[in-house]
Design an enzyme around this catalytic site. Structure first.
Site, PDB file in Angstrom:
ATOM      1  CE  LYS A 176      -3.381  -2.844   0.422  1.00 35.48           C
ATOM      2  NZ  LYS A 176      -4.218  -3.180  -0.746  1.00 35.48           N
TER       3      LYS A 176
ATOM      4  CE  LYS B 137     -10.564  -6.067  -2.972  1.00 40.33           C
ATOM      5  NZ  LYS B 137     -10.109  -4.789  -2.388  1.00 40.33           N
TER       6      LYS B 137
HETATM    7 MG    MG Z   1      -6.939  -2.611  -3.856  1.00 42.01          MG
END
Ligand code: MG
Length: 369
Positions: A165, A265
């Protein structure tokens, strides 16, 4: 076959360590999950789980699932759980939008379809065997040294694919993060730099054109249009995540062009039924994909691993397992787990994960005909 009862549990899932998304702007310490069991009149029970990654990551939050159930669940009681397209149409007519709230109900119906047919979900999704799926670490943001240390720890746990990240307001810090991480990635390993939409397009262009890395870059900016502008002017392949919700969003992204992949997702797109449609679109247009859920225990992780396992390896990247970040395990030992960097879906019919209700506490709602 008809749905006779829908039982709902609220399950709090503390993380074993605090987690920071892009640039340290968001800190996560616990997730709010919802478990649901759908019982049929002839004695089958299917399980589902819905767990947003907090309430600041996507337009979703844990309590919202249970509020949406107040209108969705009564509309499903008496319906055939194996008629998945009808189940989804009924949910969309009863409550437009609110995709994340529909996912756990759709998941439980898929579990029942598997149980009633005698097939594991990977087979119902088109796979011919229980193929192991590479899993990726999820590396919280931090200083370059902190992030390198986290990748070394993940490597020791068997991970060979990593998702780091990045994405702050200082381009120089992101250049330093990418440079430090790229230097420690070994042959046979892969890395994605996930920006979680934190950059303005100008920052993305500055950073990505300043580094030597040619790894995947995920969701650099907020919108499809902004990400496309970046993708056209940087040397790295770009994939999308948070800006894709409906099938129409995916069609818009394809028409806009410039993207090489996406993250699917089930909780974000409304469940396994819609995730499978998007998987097939992605195959048709040549996108590579990660398939994983937004969060949750090994129950939600395993549902996504079934779909990932049934997806051709040519287009499948890796899958993240949220349960590896949790301090608790509501389904101990069950489901797809990390074994040397791979997760294999169960061969039992359905999801292959059956929570013990006694571990979940008292139900917070029961809907019956
Ligand atoms: Mg992502």
């Amino acid at each position: 076959m008809t749905i006779s009862r829908i039982t709902v549990w609220q399950v709090d899932l503390p993380l074993s360590e605090p987690y920071w998304l892009s640039g340290g702007r968001l800190k996560f310490e616990a997730l709010g999950s919802t478990f649901v069991r759908i019982d049929t009149a002839d004695g089958l029970s299917g399980w589902g789980e819905g767990c947003p990654w907090g309430h600041t990551y996507l337009p979703a939050h844990g309590a919202g699932i249970r509020a949406a159930f107040e209108v969705l669940a009564p509309a499903l009681v008496g319906r055939d759980p194996c008629a998945l397209d009808t189940i989804n149409r009924v949910m969309d007519e009863t409550l437009p939008g609110h995709l994340y709230a529909k996912s756990p109900l759709d998941m439980a119906c898929w579990d029942i379809l598997g149980l009633s047919s005698g097939h594991p979900l990977w087979r119902l999704f088109g796979g011919d065997k229980s193929i192991p799926v590479p899993i990726n670490s999820s590396i919280a943001t931090g200083t370059p040294d902190e992030m390198v240390a986290r990748i070394e720890k993940a490597r020791a746990a068997g991970y060979r694919v990593h998702s780091a990240k990045i994405g702050g307001t200082d381009p120089a810090v992101d250049v330093a993060r990418i440079t430090a991480i790229d230097a420690m990635i070994e042959p046979g390993e892969a890395i994605t730099y996930d920006v979680n939409r934190a950059w303005a397009p100008g920052v993305a262009l500055q950073v990505l054109n300043a580094v030597d890395a040619r790894a995947w870059v995920e969701q650099p900016c907020e919108t499809i249009r902004q990400c496309a502008e970046v993708a056209a002017r940087v040397p790295q392949p770009v994939l999308l995540d948070e800006c894709l919700h409906t099938l129409q969003d995916h069609l818009d992204a394809w028409r806009t062009g410039g993207f090489a992949g996406l993250k699917i997702k089930p909780n974000r797109v409304g469940g396994l039924t819609k995730a499978r449609q998007i998987r097939d679109l992605a195959l048709a247009v040549g996108w590579q994909m990660h398939i994983e859920d937004t969060g949750g225990s090994a129950l939600a992780d395993t549902a996504a691993i079934h779909l990932a396992s049934a997806t051709p390896q040519t287009h499948r990247l890796a899958s993240w397992l949220c349960h590896a970040h949790l301090a608790v395990d509501p389904v101990p030992g069950q489901g797809a787990r990390n074994i040397d960097g791979l997760a294999t879906p169960p061969r039992d019919p359905g999801l292959g994960v059956t929570p013990d209700p006694h571990r979940l506490g008292d139900p917070v709602a029961v809907y019956e005909g």
